[in-house]
Design an enzyme around this catalytic site. Structure first.
Site: not given
Ligand code: NAD
Length: 305
Positions: A260, A279
């Protein structure tokens, strides 16, 4: 004596007002690393977003620092290990962005389902391509949610409201965890074979690198759409491009990329069946207000008022 807080990155006005109720607040949203080193010694709390780097040197210079607040989720810009060593509490706001990201995932789904991005562009080019934009409803379709944490779960609740079937794969959770948010636990293979939309919400860990690769895309329905609002690292972009070119899937909605900013010469930018956003998952006024509030309330607790 009232504690002193320095806001070193742009933070929403509501958080500043909240902080002023119990502390003397200074803001310098453009502060340089050099100035921060000079000024941080006067403050009990330092609040940053992602711009300001809170290094070991900054922490050493902050003689009175008791708490560092990060208005957002990621802590990559803060030396959290060193802060811990120095008994400085680090507060972030992981729940603040949940709704915003889930809504963006939904937005991408709606755009792809009704070709909204193309319809808007071609109308501006003077075209009226009514017959070209034949779409599908979300109602009655199946969404496969990979990773059922905060965002995955929020998306599931919203999709339930839209009359969608929700299936999910998250090996770290139980079927009961999923049922509570209207989802049915399935294996990854079942999810890929049966979903009309696959939305991924897993963390960017080393183990999850290239989690979605060509082989997995090829298992999806040729009519299905793939949505990624998590992190670029979890998708093998070459595999995705190949799957899109070979019509293994119908399209993709992406907010995050391997690198990015995404280069304008990247193949994804020339593909018609792709919807791209830069993003912006967390980029809402609401998320910023909530994040600021969570962080300031946390700081107030640490400073014991
Ligand atoms: P979270 O930690 O609450 O949930 C992540 C889930 O993924 C957990 O329940 C975990 O058990 C599961 N997990 C981990 N590895 C796995 C796998 N291999 N297969 C299946 N499940 C798996 O996280 P969240 O707050 O829900 O965030 C999710 C994603 O969104 C993260 O990557 C975060 O960085 C991203 N995010 C992106 C933005 C954006 O601007 N686009 C903003 C915030 C968060």
């Amino acid at each position: 004596m009232r504690p002193k807080i320095l806001f070193a990155d742009k933070t929403h006005e509501t958080a500043l007002k909240l902080a002023q109720e119990f502390a003397d607040v200074d803001k310098d949203f453009e502060i340089t690393a050099e100035d921060l080193m000079k000024r941080v010694k006067d403050y009990d709390a330092l609040v940053v977003r992602s711009r300001t780097k809170v290094t070991r040197e900054v922490i050493d210079a902050g003689e009175k620092l008791k708490v560092i607040g990060r208005v957002g989720v990621g802590l990559d810009n803060i030396d959290t290990e060193y802060a811990k060593e120095k008994n400085i509490v680090v507060i972030n706001a992981p729940t603040s962005l949940t709704v915003s990201v889930a809504e963006l995932a939904l937005g991408l789904m709606f755009c792809l389902a009704r070709h909204l991005h193309h319809a808007d562009r071609t109308m501006r080019e003077g075209k009226w391509l009514k017959k070209d934009y034949y779409g599908i409803e979300l109602y009655g379709k199946t969404i496969g949610v990979i990773g059922f944490g905060r965002i995955g779960r929020e998306l599931a609740v919203k999709c339930n409201g839209l009359g969608m079937e929700i299936i999910s794969y998250d090996p770290f959770l139980t079927a009961e965890d999923m049922r509570e948010a209207y989802a049915k636990e399935v294996s990854l293979e079942e999810l890929l074979y049966n979903s009309d939309f696959v939305s991924i919400h897993i963390p960017a860990t080393e183990e999850n690198k290239n989690f979605m690769d060509y082989k997995k895309f090829a298992m999806m329905k040729p009519t299905a759409y793939f949505i990624n609002t998590s992190r670029g690292l979890v998708v093998d972009e070459e595999g995705l491009v190949k799957a899109l070119k070979e019509d293994k899937i119908a399209g993709a909605g992406l907010d995050v990329y391997n690198e990015e900013p995404l280069s304008p010469t990247h193949e994804l930018c020339n593909m018609e069946n792709v919807m791209l956003t830069p993003h912006i998952g967390a980029g809402t006024q609401d998320a910023q207000i909530i994040a600021g509030k969570i962080v300031v309330e946390g700081i107030e607790k640490v400073l014991g008022r």
